[in-house]
Design a protein around this motif. Structure first.
Motif, short mmCIF file in Angstrom:
data_model
loop_
_atom_site.label_atom_id
_atom_site.label_comp_id
_atom_site.label_asym_id
_atom_site.label_seq_id
_atom_site.Cartn_x
_atom_site.Cartn_y
_atom_site.Cartn_z
N TRP A 143 0.83 -1.21 0.00
CA TRP A 143 0.00 0.00 0.00
C TRP A 143 0.86 1.26 0.00
O TRP A 143 0.59 2.20 -0.75
N GLU A 144 1.89 1.25 0.85
CA GLU A 144 2.73 2.45 0.96
C GLU A 144 3.45 2.78 -0.34
O GLU A 144 3.74 3.94 -0.62
N ARG A 146 2.19 2.49 -3.18
CA ARG A 146 1.20 2.90 -4.16
C ARG A 146 0.61 4.27 -3.81
O ARG A 146 -0.43 4.66 -4.33
N ILE A 147 1.30 4.98 -2.93
CA ILE A 147 0.91 6.35 -2.60
C ILE A 147 2.06 7.26 -2.99
O ILE A 147 3.14 7.24 -2.39
N GLY A 151 0.54 12.56 -3.24
CA GLY A 151 -0.69 12.15 -2.55
C GLY A 151 -1.59 11.28 -3.40
O GLY A 151 -2.54 10.69 -2.90
N LYS A 152 -1.29 11.20 -4.70
CA LYS A 152 -2.09 10.37 -5.59
C LYS A 152 -1.86 8.89 -5.29
O LYS A 152 -0.78 8.49 -4.87
N VAL A 153 -2.89 8.11 -5.53
CA VAL A 153 -2.76 6.66 -5.39
C VAL A 153 -2.36 6.08 -6.74
O VAL A 153 -3.18 6.01 -7.67
#
Length: 202
Positions: A143-144, A146-147, A151-153
């Motif tokens: 998850w980390e 992909r940030i 701030g975009k995912v």
């Protein structure tokens, strides 16, 4: 989606070339004669396939999926080595009948007692096991990454880290090919692979 750098693209090409070499070197050698050999060769072959998939995924900018295959690749090589050098005949039969195999950590401990085992492998499962687990099972480590800093995912895997993942996958795929060649008693093939392995360890 982020665009992989040219450095990463070149690194993926190196891994794909290595995989092609390994497959061409051992494909004709895969003629297992015993149940032990059949299972160990199958595990080694799966590790080599994961290696190809990781390189292919990285070259197509699917870094998260590539990361997810790293632990299965390592575990397949460890299983192949355990089946080759440690498993008793009774354990091999238990694998056949019940599909039972010890956990990777347990297999590593047995391998450490019977043959020399890379310290870095022990370290991976002792200190970095959670990270590998998260990569495979879509945990916080994925998850980390992909940030983005904005701030975009979106995928935000660093070039350096991607190259590290590919270097690890190269090592274990080569160890798997070595395991098959050794199991077939093809010394000439063993002697071709060992120099490449030694270079990876430098």
């Amino acid at each position: 989606m982020t665009v992989s750098s040219e450095v990463v693209n070149r690194r993926a090409a190196v891994s794909l070339e290595l995989n092609s070499y390994l497959k061409s070197t051992i494909d004709s050698e895969i003629v297992p004669q015993s149940l032990r050999a059949k299972y160990s060769f199958a595990a080694f072959d799966l590790s080599i396939e994961h290696h190809y998939s990781i390189a292919l995924l990285v070259s197509n900018k699917r870094d998260g999926s590539a990361y997810a295959l790293l632990r299965p690749l390592i575990e397949a090589e460890i299983a192949g080595r355990w089946l080759s050098f440690c498993a008793s005949d009774e354990q091999i039969e238990k694998v056949r009948v019940k599909g039972f195999c010890p956990k990777p950590e347990a297999m590593l401990k047995q391998l450490e007692k019977s043959i020399q085992t890379e310290n870095r492998i022990q370290t991976m499962f002792a200190g970095d096991g959670r990270v590998l687990h998260d990569f495979t099972h879509s945990g916080i480590e994925q998850w980390e990454r992909r940030i983005a800093s904005s701030g975009k995912v979106e995928p935000s895997y660093s070039d350096r880290e991607i190259q590290g993942v590919m270097a690890i996958s190269d090592l274990f795929a080569s160890l798997s090919a070595l395991g098959i060649a050794f199991g077939c008693a093809k010394i000439e093939v063993v002697n071709q692979i060992i120099p490449r392995l030694n270079k990876m360890r430098e």
